[in-house]
Design a protein around this motif. Structure first.
Motif, PDB file in Angstrom:
ATOM      1  N   ASP A 223       1.469   9.630   3.093  1.00  0.00           N
ATOM      2  CA  ASP A 223       3.088   9.564   2.965  1.00  0.00           C
ATOM      3  C   ASP A 223       3.614   8.379   3.297  1.00  0.00           C
ATOM      4  O   ASP A 223       5.001   8.513   3.622  1.00  0.00           O
TER       5      ASP A 223
ATOM      6  N   HIS B 178       7.309   9.046  -2.915  1.00  0.00           N
ATOM      7  CA  HIS B 178       7.891   9.336  -4.233  1.00  0.00           C
ATOM      8  C   HIS B 178       9.266   8.375  -4.084  1.00  0.00           C
ATOM      9  O   HIS B 178      10.048   8.476  -2.957  1.00  0.00           O
TER      10      HIS B 178
ATOM     11  N   GLN C  57      -0.021   8.312  -1.538  1.00  0.00           N
ATOM     12  CA  GLN C  57      -0.010   8.807  -2.755  1.00  0.00           C
ATOM     13  C   GLN C  57       1.155   9.912  -2.922  1.00  0.00           C
ATOM     14  O   GLN C  57       1.497  10.644  -3.942  1.00  0.00           O
ATOM     15  N   ASP C  58       1.568  10.514  -1.632  1.00  0.00           N
ATOM     16  CA  ASP C  58       2.513  11.540  -1.511  1.00  0.00           C
ATOM     17  C   ASP C  58       3.813  10.859  -1.433  1.00  0.00           C
ATOM     18  O   ASP C  58       4.729  11.753  -1.497  1.00  0.00           O
TER      19      ASP C  58
ATOM     20  N   PRO D   2      -4.260   7.113   0.629  1.00  0.00           N
ATOM     21  CA  PRO D   2      -3.823   8.331   1.030  1.00  0.00           C
ATOM     22  C   PRO D   2      -2.639   8.251   1.958  1.00  0.00           C
ATOM     23  O   PRO D   2      -2.625   7.361   2.503  1.00  0.00           O
TER      24      PRO D   2
ATOM     25  N   GLU E 213       0.942  -1.273   0.024  1.00  0.00           N
ATOM     26  CA  GLU E 213       0.064  -0.061   0.018  1.00  0.00           C
ATOM     27  C   GLU E 213       0.911   1.290  -0.129  1.00  0.00           C
ATOM     28  O   GLU E 213       1.536   1.474   1.005  1.00  0.00           O
TER      29      GLU E 213
ATOM     30  N   SER F 161      -1.624  -1.097  -4.217  1.00  0.00           N
ATOM     31  CA  SER F 161      -2.514  -0.225  -4.241  1.00  0.00           C
ATOM     32  C   SER F 161      -2.090   1.257  -3.846  1.00  0.00           C
ATOM     33  O   SER F 161      -1.165   1.307  -2.795  1.00  0.00           O
ATOM     34  N   ILE F 162      -2.675   2.093  -4.164  1.00  0.00           N
ATOM     35  CA  ILE F 162      -2.319   3.356  -3.939  1.00  0.00           C
ATOM     36  C   ILE F 162      -3.236   4.085  -2.949  1.00  0.00           C
ATOM     37  O   ILE F 162      -4.602   4.071  -2.958  1.00  0.00           O
TER      38      ILE F 162
END
Length: 371
Positions: free
Chosen positions: A227, A174, A171-172, A225, A168, A222-223
């Motif tokens: 960081d 990188h 989304q923040d 919410p 998992e 899976s993406i």
């Protein structure tokens, strides 16, 4: 609490209707069959304690069916329904294992007491099987093996599985540098080679050449919410994986169809999945989505139920029914066939009701890491 249940076997609709009503008024759950074939199908789907069986059926003789049922389901008590004066069939049925025989047309005062006695005997049969001393010994041995494996840091089972990951990703987040999938597979390679774990992965499903480092892993992304990255790792052995099933049910099958699917998968697995089991169930979505939900359900901790009330009730009911099957630890009898039934659900199409049952043995290994 599971209701006491009865299977009525008769090809005459009026007889089935009359007996069904009579049994329901006594508080029994009733299933019906019209011939030998449908009887065996019903017994595969349900676990009635008592069966009322007609002598003459379209595809066979009731006396012979009694013998077949007792061989397959020894705890089941069977009452033969005979015609007036047909005593020889009743006597032969008892020789074949029937509890008793009654005459069609007998009033409630004669039928109900016989059914009641048969039900009590069936419960005693189940109780005796549940007290399997061998099953208890196997359970104690499994617990001892688990203790030794933990203390000495060795695998509890020689099948150290195929590496399955649920990743998992916030989304923040990188990622830089090495490709994430390569990094995960490198971790698997190091873990399995340096940890001297069995390498069980073949590079091609037909050619069957071993990769010699247990890669590649199975990775589900899976993406989400946030960081952070949450990685759930579950090395999945294939003795139980091979016993898993997908059922593409019709919407009309409803919750009863779902229950039957779960019980069918566990019954068919029998001792081959190395019970006691953890049963992961996915309901809804599509063909592949329900299977993925069933797999993810296995990573939920034992004893932690769904937050959805009807799903929690389903989990509890299925665990009770599975543990009444008498399969037991190692398939050697007892009341500990499963440790948990974990169910996940998802919206689905108006024309479908997909159900997946992913079975795991008692070695339900998984761990979670948050980065």
């Amino acid at each position: 609490m599971e209701m006491d249940s009865i299977l009525i076997i008769d090809d005459e609709p009026q007889i089935r209707k009359l007996l069904s009503r009579m049994m329901e008024l006594e508080g029994y759950e009733v299933f019906q069959a019209t011939d030998c074939q449908s009887t065996l199908k019903q017994l595969k789907l349900h676990t009635p304690q008592v069966a009322l069986c007609d002598v003459f059926l379209p595809d066979g003789h009731g006396v012979d069916l009694v013998l077949t049922m007792k061989k397959l389901y020894p705890e089941l008590e069977i009452i033969l329904l005979t015609a007036h004066g047909n005593i020889p069939d009743g006597v032969q049925a008892i020789k074949n294992g029937a509890f008793d025989y009654i005459t069609k047309g007998d009033d409630n005062n004669k039928i109900i007491p016989v059914v009641s006695r048969a039900m009590e005997q069936a419960k005693k049969n189940i109780g005796e099987k549940a007290k399997s001393e061998l099953g208890k010994k196997i359970l104690l041995q499994l617990q001892e093996n688990l203790k030794i494996a933990g203390e000495e840091m060795i695998p509890i089972c020689q099948d150290t599985g195929m590496a399955v990951f649920f990743v998992e990703i916030g989304q923040d987040v990188h990622f830089e540098g090495q490709w994430l999938e390569d990094a995960i597979n490198e971790g698997v390679r190091q873990g399995y080679t340096e940890g001297y774990l069995r390498k069980s992965v073949v590079a091609d499903p037909i050619l069957r050449e071993n990769t010699k480092d247990n890669t590649p892993a199975i990775i589900h992304y899976s993406i989400v919410p946030g960081d952070k990255v949450t990685i759930t790792f579950a090395p999945k052995g294939f003795g139980s994986e091979n016993m898993s099933r997908i059922f593409m049910l019709k919407p009309a099958d409803g919750i009863d169809g779902v229950k039957n699917a779960i019980l069918t998968a566990v019954k068919d697995a029998g001792p081959n999945a190395c019970p006691p089991l953890v049963v992961g169930v996915g309901i809804g979505g599509t063909f592949e989505k329900c299977a993925l939900m069933a797999k993810k359900a296995l990573t939920r901790e034992v004893g932690k139920h769904s937050d959805i009330p009807y799903v929690r009730k389903l989990e509890e009911e299925m665990l009770e029914k599975i543990n009444c099957l008498g399969i037991g630890p190692g398939g050697l009898g007892g009341t500990v066939t499963a440790l948990a039934v974990n169910v996940n659900t998802y919206p689905t199409h108006i024309a479908g009701l997909p159900v997946a049952v992913n079975i795991c043995c008692h070695v339900n290994r998984h761990t979670v890491c948050v980065l």
